[in-house]
Motif scaffolding. Sequence first.
Motif, PDB file in Angstrom:
ATOM      1  N   TRP A   1       0.828  -1.205   0.000  1.00 16.80           N
ATOM      2  CA  TRP A   1       0.000   0.000   0.000  1.00 16.80           C
ATOM      3  C   TRP A   1       0.864   1.256   0.000  1.00 16.80           C
ATOM      4  CZ3 TRP A   1      -0.481   4.250   3.179  1.00 16.80           C
ATOM      5  CH2 TRP A   1      -1.531   5.113   2.851  1.00 16.80           C
ATOM      6  N   VAL A   2       1.953   1.247   0.759  1.00 13.39           N
ATOM      7  CA  VAL A   2       2.862   2.391   0.778  1.00 13.39           C
ATOM      8  C   VAL A   2       3.394   2.660  -0.628  1.00 13.39           C
ATOM      9  CG1 VAL A   2       5.088   3.217   1.628  1.00 13.39           C
ATOM     10  CG2 VAL A   2       3.502   2.085   3.192  1.00 13.39           C
ATOM     11  N   GLN A   3       3.773   1.601  -1.336  1.00 15.86           N
ATOM     12  CA  GLN A   3       4.266   1.763  -2.699  1.00 15.86           C
ATOM     13  C   GLN A   3       3.177   2.333  -3.612  1.00 15.86           C
ATOM     14  OE1 GLN A   3       5.582  -1.876  -4.491  1.00 15.86           O
ATOM     15  NE2 GLN A   3       6.490  -0.868  -6.257  1.00 15.86           N
ATOM     16  N   SER A   4       1.950   1.836  -3.468  1.00 19.91           N
ATOM     17  CA  SER A   4       0.849   2.338  -4.295  1.00 19.91           C
ATOM     18  C   SER A   4       0.568   3.805  -3.985  1.00 19.91           C
ATOM     19  CB  SER A   4      -0.413   1.501  -4.058  1.00 19.91           C
ATOM     20  OG  SER A   4      -0.206   0.152  -4.418  1.00 19.91           O
ATOM     21  N   CYS A   5       0.585   4.153  -2.702  1.00 18.68           N
ATOM     22  CA  CYS A   5       0.318   5.533  -2.317  1.00 18.68           C
ATOM     23  C   CYS A   5       1.380   6.466  -2.886  1.00 18.68           C
ATOM     24  CB  CYS A   5       0.266   5.639  -0.798  1.00 18.68           C
ATOM     25  SG  CYS A   5      -0.143   7.282  -0.177  1.00 18.68           S
ATOM     26  N   ARG A   6       2.613   6.051  -2.855  1.00 19.96           N
ATOM     27  CA  ARG A   6       3.675   6.892  -3.417  1.00 19.96           C
ATOM     28  C   ARG A   6       3.544   7.007  -4.933  1.00 19.96           C
ATOM     29  NH1 ARG A   6       7.418   8.461   0.071  1.00 19.96           N
ATOM     30  NH2 ARG A   6       7.856   7.252   1.965  1.00 19.96           N
TER      31      ARG A   6
ATOM     32  N   LEU B   1       1.584  10.487  -4.070  1.00 21.31           N
ATOM     33  CA  LEU B   1       2.629  11.392  -3.595  1.00 21.31           C
ATOM     34  C   LEU B   1       3.626  11.760  -4.678  1.00 21.31           C
ATOM     35  CD1 LEU B   1       3.294   9.807  -0.077  1.00 21.31           C
ATOM     36  CD2 LEU B   1       1.807  11.733  -0.663  1.00 21.31           C
ATOM     37  N   ASP B   2       3.938  10.830  -5.580  1.00 19.30           N
ATOM     38  CA  ASP B   2       4.893  11.128  -6.652  1.00 19.30           C
ATOM     39  C   ASP B   2       4.251  11.890  -7.804  1.00 19.30           C
ATOM     40  OD1 ASP B   2       6.740   9.786  -5.152  1.00 19.30           O
ATOM     41  OD2 ASP B   2       6.731   7.956  -6.358  1.00 19.30           O
ATOM     42  N   ARG B   3       2.942  12.046  -7.803  1.00 18.70           N
ATOM     43  CA  ARG B   3       2.249  12.703  -8.914  1.00 18.70           C
ATOM     44  C   ARG B   3       1.511  13.964  -8.479  1.00 18.70           C
ATOM     45  NH1 ARG B   3      -1.879   9.102 -11.398  1.00 18.70           N
ATOM     46  NH2 ARG B   3      -1.736  10.648 -13.075  1.00 18.70           N
ATOM     47  N   CYS B   4       1.622  14.315  -7.209  1.00 20.56           N
ATOM     48  CA  CYS B   4       0.855  15.442  -6.673  1.00 20.56           C
ATOM     49  C   CYS B   4       1.805  16.372  -5.910  1.00 20.56           C
ATOM     50  CB  CYS B   4      -0.252  14.932  -5.749  1.00 20.56           C
ATOM     51  SG  CYS B   4      -1.295  16.228  -5.053  1.00 20.56           S
ATOM     52  N   LEU B   5       1.746  17.660  -6.224  1.00 17.57           N
ATOM     53  CA  LEU B   5       2.536  18.651  -5.498  1.00 17.57           C
ATOM     54  C   LEU B   5       1.773  19.047  -4.243  1.00 17.57           C
ATOM     55  CD1 LEU B   5       3.737  20.905  -8.474  1.00 17.57           C
ATOM     56  CD2 LEU B   5       4.997  19.085  -7.304  1.00 17.57           C
ATOM     57  N   VAL B   6       2.267  18.616  -3.100  1.00 15.19           N
ATOM     58  CA  VAL B   6       1.606  18.859  -1.827  1.00 15.19           C
ATOM     59  C   VAL B   6       2.174  20.135  -1.217  1.00 15.19           C
ATOM     60  CG1 VAL B   6       1.093  17.929   0.450  1.00 15.19           C
ATOM     61  CG2 VAL B   6       1.274  16.381  -1.511  1.00 15.19           C
TER      62      VAL B   6
END
Length: 274
Positions: free
Chosen positions: A193-198, A202-207
């Motif tokens: 799940w951590v890999q999917s979330c990243r 997280l890797d596609r969204c500027l937070v």
Amino acid sequence: MKQRHARTCRPKRPGRPPTVRSIRALILRLVRENPGWGYRRVHGELATLGIKVGPSTAWEILKQEGLDPAPERASTTWADFLPSQTDALLAADFIETITLNGQRQYILAVIEHTTRRVQVLGTTAHPSADWVTQAIRNLVMDLNDAGCRARHLIRDRDGKFPALMDEILAEAGIKTVLTGIRMPRMNSIMERWVQSCRHELLDRCLVWNERHLRHALREYEHFYNQHRAHQALNQAAPLRTVLDPITNPKRITDLNIHRRDRLSGVLHEYSYAA
């Protein structure tokens, strides 16, 4: 005369004398109280007690009782533990990310093994012991309200997990199971799940900041639980079943699919148009 004397001196029961009943009972007790012990380990324990019994004697007693003398007789491997306890397993982990304002954020999430449903417990720049324990208290209350019968929680040995967290879980009947050092595969479902979330968020969204991160995680949590297909669930989602296959040729030739964007198009959900 010699033959007659030899017959009178011959023991009535040939072979070794039987093992004393108390020693036999002790051997069976040791195995019953220590399922992972084999006959050689039992023989060693008897030697420490000053009881002189050969290892073959312990082996024979276990065989006569229908017990496997091998030390692996009743040991539980990690591969056996996970499938046998799937319905009662939770897994937790921290994720680190950095927002555009340069602040490091820590995300605490929990996932259910059987349903793959994930719950983000919160985000913080300072994962103190008080913050983590309060998040776990909230989790326990949510589990009670949902009637979840979790009995184990898998986590790594991260220092951000306080000892009080394990006590809170123990009071709720949940035992903490620690993974090995530098062995993320022991918590593979959470790590997936951590890999999917990243990869998907997280890797596609500027937070921008912590508030934006919380909003993005809420959207992703809903997407992951309500829509995203999971191979482990035969393409269902944790809170969504798979639709029956379309058998009407007219519906297949005229598919009217609607796309819903989440987070300004970072996540896409597809469904039939109303």
